[in-house]
Motif scaffolding. Structure first.
Motif, PDB file in Angstrom:
ATOM      1  N   THR A 108      -9.071 -30.674  42.111  1.00  0.00           N
ATOM      2  CA  THR A 108      -9.319 -31.985  41.529  1.00  0.00           C
ATOM      3  C   THR A 108      -9.239 -31.848  40.019  1.00  0.00           C
ATOM      4  O   THR A 108      -9.491 -30.782  39.456  1.00  0.00           O
ATOM      5  N   TYR A 109      -8.851 -32.944  39.385  1.00  0.00           N
ATOM      6  CA  TYR A 109      -8.767 -32.970  37.919  1.00  0.00           C
ATOM      7  C   TYR A 109      -9.368 -34.278  37.434  1.00  0.00           C
ATOM      8  O   TYR A 109      -8.941 -35.364  37.843  1.00  0.00           O
ATOM      9  N   ARG A 110     -10.366 -34.167  36.574  1.00  0.00           N
ATOM     10  CA  ARG A 110     -10.970 -35.344  35.961  1.00  0.00           C
ATOM     11  C   ARG A 110     -10.275 -35.639  34.641  1.00  0.00           C
ATOM     12  O   ARG A 110     -10.216 -34.788  33.752  1.00  0.00           O
ATOM     13  N   LYS A 111      -9.758 -36.838  34.525  1.00  0.00           N
ATOM     14  CA  LYS A 111      -8.968 -37.258  33.360  1.00  0.00           C
ATOM     15  C   LYS A 111      -9.748 -37.018  32.071  1.00  0.00           C
ATOM     16  O   LYS A 111     -10.905 -37.438  31.935  1.00  0.00           O
ATOM     17  N   ILE A 112      -9.096 -36.351  31.131  1.00  0.00           N
ATOM     18  CA  ILE A 112      -9.753 -35.971  29.889  1.00  0.00           C
ATOM     19  C   ILE A 112      -9.727 -37.105  28.872  1.00  0.00           C
ATOM     20  O   ILE A 112     -10.746 -37.426  28.247  1.00  0.00           O
ATOM     21  N   HIS A 113      -8.577 -37.716  28.673  1.00  0.00           N
ATOM     22  CA  HIS A 113      -8.419 -38.764  27.649  1.00  0.00           C
ATOM     23  C   HIS A 113      -8.507 -40.133  28.325  1.00  0.00           C
ATOM     24  O   HIS A 113      -7.630 -40.517  29.087  1.00  0.00           O
ATOM     25  N   ARG A 114      -9.564 -40.864  28.042  1.00  0.00           N
ATOM     26  CA  ARG A 114      -9.799 -42.166  28.651  1.00  0.00           C
ATOM     27  C   ARG A 114      -9.232 -43.264  27.774  1.00  0.00           C
ATOM     28  O   ARG A 114      -9.491 -43.308  26.569  1.00  0.00           O
ATOM     29  N   PHE A 115      -8.502 -44.178  28.380  1.00  0.00           N
ATOM     30  CA  PHE A 115      -7.848 -45.230  27.608  1.00  0.00           C
ATOM     31  C   PHE A 115      -8.782 -46.425  27.408  1.00  0.00           C
ATOM     32  O   PHE A 115      -9.642 -46.702  28.243  1.00  0.00           O
ATOM     33  N   GLY A 116      -8.569 -47.127  26.297  1.00  0.00           N
ATOM     34  CA  GLY A 116      -9.288 -48.370  26.055  1.00  0.00           C
ATOM     35  C   GLY A 116      -9.981 -48.433  24.718  1.00  0.00           C
ATOM     36  O   GLY A 116     -10.527 -49.464  24.350  1.00  0.00           O
ATOM     37  N   PHE A 117     -10.016 -47.297  23.994  1.00  0.00           N
ATOM     38  CA  PHE A 117     -10.696 -47.234  22.706  1.00  0.00           C
ATOM     39  C   PHE A 117     -12.183 -47.560  22.892  1.00  0.00           C
ATOM     40  O   PHE A 117     -12.921 -46.740  23.385  1.00  0.00           O
ATOM     41  N   ASP A 118     -12.613 -48.765  22.604  1.00  0.00           N
ATOM     42  CA  ASP A 118     -14.028 -49.102  22.778  1.00  0.00           C
ATOM     43  C   ASP A 118     -14.255 -50.046  23.942  1.00  0.00           C
ATOM     44  O   ASP A 118     -15.285 -50.733  24.018  1.00  0.00           O
ATOM     45  N   ARG A 119     -13.296 -50.072  24.883  1.00  0.00           N
ATOM     46  CA  ARG A 119     -13.405 -50.979  26.025  1.00  0.00           C
ATOM     47  C   ARG A 119     -12.911 -50.271  27.279  1.00  0.00           C
ATOM     48  O   ARG A 119     -12.384 -49.174  27.234  1.00  0.00           O
ATOM     49  N   GLY A 120     -13.076 -50.951  28.428  1.00  0.00           N
ATOM     50  CA  GLY A 120     -12.458 -50.521  29.665  1.00  0.00           C
ATOM     51  C   GLY A 120     -12.822 -49.106  30.078  1.00  0.00           C
ATOM     52  O   GLY A 120     -13.997 -48.715  30.071  1.00  0.00           O
ATOM     53  N   GLU A 121     -11.795 -48.351  30.455  1.00  0.00           N
ATOM     54  CA  GLU A 121     -11.997 -46.998  30.967  1.00  0.00           C
ATOM     55  C   GLU A 121     -12.806 -46.130  30.008  1.00  0.00           C
ATOM     56  O   GLU A 121     -13.632 -45.314  30.427  1.00  0.00           O
ATOM     57  N   ALA A 122     -12.567 -46.297  28.718  1.00  0.00           N
ATOM     58  CA  ALA A 122     -13.227 -45.453  27.716  1.00  0.00           C
ATOM     59  C   ALA A 122     -14.741 -45.627  27.711  1.00  0.00           C
ATOM     60  O   ALA A 122     -15.475 -44.721  27.305  1.00  0.00           O
ATOM     61  N   THR A 123     -15.223 -46.774  28.153  1.00  0.00           N
ATOM     62  CA  THR A 123     -16.668 -47.017  28.153  1.00  0.00           C
ATOM     63  C   THR A 123     -17.277 -46.919  29.557  1.00  0.00           C
ATOM     64  O   THR A 123     -18.466 -46.660  29.693  1.00  0.00           O
ATOM     65  N   LEU A 124     -16.466 -47.113  30.583  1.00  0.00           N
ATOM     66  CA  LEU A 124     -16.985 -47.130  31.953  1.00  0.00           C
ATOM     67  C   LEU A 124     -16.990 -45.759  32.620  1.00  0.00           C
ATOM     68  O   LEU A 124     -17.807 -45.495  33.501  1.00  0.00           O
ATOM     69  N   LEU A 125     -16.073 -44.896  32.212  1.00  0.00           N
ATOM     70  CA  LEU A 125     -15.895 -43.625  32.899  1.00  0.00           C
ATOM     71  C   LEU A 125     -16.288 -42.459  32.007  1.00  0.00           C
ATOM     72  O   LEU A 125     -16.086 -42.490  30.786  1.00  0.00           O
ATOM     73  N   ALA A 126     -16.829 -41.415  32.626  1.00  0.00           N
ATOM     74  CA  ALA A 126     -17.062 -40.164  31.913  1.00  0.00           C
ATOM     75  C   ALA A 126     -15.736 -39.419  31.806  1.00  0.00           C
ATOM     76  O   ALA A 126     -14.824 -39.622  32.606  1.00  0.00           O
ATOM     77  N   ARG A 127     -15.628 -38.545  30.827  1.00  0.00           N
ATOM     78  CA  ARG A 127     -14.367 -37.827  30.663  1.00  0.00           C
ATOM     79  C   ARG A 127     -14.458 -36.431  31.259  1.00  0.00           C
ATOM     80  O   ARG A 127     -15.527 -35.822  31.322  1.00  0.00           O
ATOM     81  N   GLY A 128     -13.308 -35.950  31.715  1.00  0.00           N
ATOM     82  CA  GLY A 128     -13.224 -34.566  32.145  1.00  0.00           C
ATOM     83  C   GLY A 128     -13.286 -33.649  30.948  1.00  0.00           C
ATOM     84  O   GLY A 128     -13.070 -34.072  29.804  1.00  0.00           O
ATOM     85  N   VAL A 129     -13.565 -32.376  31.197  1.00  0.00           N
ATOM     86  CA  VAL A 129     -13.759 -31.445  30.084  1.00  0.00           C
ATOM     87  C   VAL A 129     -12.850 -30.224  30.160  1.00  0.00           C
ATOM     88  O   VAL A 129     -12.839 -29.430  29.226  1.00  0.00           O
ATOM     89  N   GLU A 130     -12.105 -30.066  31.230  1.00  0.00           N
ATOM     90  CA  GLU A 130     -11.264 -28.887  31.356  1.00  0.00           C
ATOM     91  C   GLU A 130      -9.872 -29.241  31.856  1.00  0.00           C
ATOM     92  O   GLU A 130      -9.698 -30.171  32.649  1.00  0.00           O
ATOM     93  N   THR A 131      -8.881 -28.479  31.387  1.00  0.00           N
ATOM     94  CA  THR A 131      -7.542 -28.589  31.932  1.00  0.00           C
ATOM     95  C   THR A 131      -7.491 -27.883  33.286  1.00  0.00           C
ATOM     96  O   THR A 131      -8.296 -26.996  33.561  1.00  0.00           O
ATOM     97  N   VAL A 132      -6.535 -28.289  34.111  1.00  0.00           N
ATOM     98  CA  VAL A 132      -6.455 -27.778  35.476  1.00  0.00           C
ATOM     99  C   VAL A 132      -5.001 -27.451  35.819  1.00  0.00           C
ATOM    100  O   VAL A 132      -4.095 -28.235  35.522  1.00  0.00           O
ATOM    101  N   THR A 133      -4.804 -26.296  36.430  1.00  0.00           N
ATOM    102  CA  THR A 133      -3.524 -25.937  37.029  1.00  0.00           C
ATOM    103  C   THR A 133      -3.750 -25.551  38.481  1.00  0.00           C
ATOM    104  O   THR A 133      -4.882 -25.298  38.906  1.00  0.00           O
ATOM    105  N   ALA A 134      -2.673 -25.497  39.228  1.00  0.00           N
ATOM    106  CA  ALA A 134      -2.731 -25.042  40.619  1.00  0.00           C
ATOM    107  C   ALA A 134      -1.419 -24.358  40.952  1.00  0.00           C
ATOM    108  O   ALA A 134      -0.365 -24.736  40.436  1.00  0.00           O
TER     109      ALA A 134
END
Length: 328
Positions: A108-134
């Motif tokens: 699983t990968y939690r999105k690191i960069h949340r879109f919306g600046f001060d609205r939407g995804e950027a305020t509603l969702l927590a951000r991931g903290v690590e890159t992921v490969t498989a």
């Protein structure tokens, strides 16, 4: 290696449960492919912010169960796009899911960069903290013993599915000189082109990114340093910035000398028209296949050896100076 890229239409008149079942059936039809890729937040819509809490689910929720079953029945690696994940403390994430050909949840990968600046995804969702490969090991029985509805043992920010690629040098690898077969664009239920010589995805390292992440090249550099040869980028990209989508996908491929498989959605999310135009780009930045604006399936043949060949013939990654990991 054959990949199916499913550009899914998200329509407000289609209930999420019906779309989930419909997409599961589409995945099952891709049994001639090695890898299937879905878009970002296709169950709810990337811009349907008001519905995020209602549609949030755990990693053993309805989307994971349906996608696990579909992957196992088609015997494919399935990047199931992303879901709104409800975390253990009630926090929400934009989380991508990778299932193996046995239906097990491998990464699983939690999105690191949340879109919306001060609205939407950027305020509603927590951000991931690590890159992921498989690592797509080509063996349905390999990898961690994680059940189809379980979080991987190392958590949502864990590394490769089989063997760690983290911290490896990004220099060119050895490989054959074969180039990729031409990609084909097809309708929503189309199968692969006849006569393909595509083989299994043995040992290929994929790197994860989601939509807005595409604008941040430093994330892709970290993935290259972890051995990534193919980037999987599900998205819900708006039509208003479609030119950026195409440009950034090609830029990430060229600068990383890697494949980019970028899968978007069709339709409209909460009044925001989607760009569609899912695209597959090779390590030279050439577009192998590109969708239109409606629901569509791209079936393309990728040659993993082309990554090594490109990096050997034009070894730009070897000349990096800034931000290069220290030798071990």
């Amino acid at each position: 290696m054959r990949a199916s890229v499913l550009q899914i239409a998200v329509r407000p008149d289609e209930p999420a449960d019906e779309r989930r079942a419909r997409v599961g059936d589409l995945v099952r039809r891709q049994d001639a492919s090695d890898l299937v890729v879905l878009p970002e937040l296709w169950t709810v819509g990337a811009f349907a912010f008001d519905a995020f809490h209602e549609h949030a689910e755990s990693l053993d929720g309805p989307t994971a169960r349906e996608m696990s079953a579909a992957a196992a029945q088609a015997r494919v690696w399935l990047h199931a796009g992303s879901v709104v994940e409800r975390g253990p403390a009630g926090e929400l994430y934009n989380t991508s899911l990778l299932f193996g050909p046995d239906g097990r949840l491998r990464r699983t990968y939690r999105k690191i960069h949340r879109f919306g600046f001060d609205r939407g995804e950027a305020t509603l969702l927590a951000r991931g903290v690590e890159t992921v490969t498989a690592v797509l090991d080509g063996d349905a029985t390999a990898g961690p013993a994680t059940g189809p509805t379980a979080n991987p043992a190392s958590g949502p920010t864990a590394g490769p599915a089989t063997g760690s690629a983290a911290g490896s040098a990004a220099g060119p690898a050895t490989g054959s000189a074969a180039g990729p077969a031409a990609g084909s664009a097809a309708g929503p239920t189309a199968g692969p082109a006849a006569g393909s010589t595509a083989g299994p995805a043995v040992g290929l390292t994929v790197g994860f990114a989601t939509c807005y992440d595409l604008r941040f090249p430093e994330q892709f550099r970290l993935l290259v340093d972890a051995g990534a040869e193919l980037f999987l980028v599900p998205a819900g990209w708006p039509a208003a910035r479609r030119a950026h989508w195409s440009l950034l996908a090609r830029a990430r491929a060229v600068e990383s000398q890697a494949y980019v498989v970028a899968c978007g959605t069709a339709g409209t999310h909460a009044g925001v028209e989607q760009a569609g135009h899912s695209v597959v780009v090779d390590p030279w930045g050439e577009v192998v296949a590109e969708a239109g604006t409606d629901e569509e399936t791209l079936v393309v043949d990728l040659d993993p050896a082309l990554v090594a060949k490109t990096r050997a013939e034009f070894p730009a990654l070897r000349d990096r100076v800034l931000g290069v990991p220290a030798p071990r």
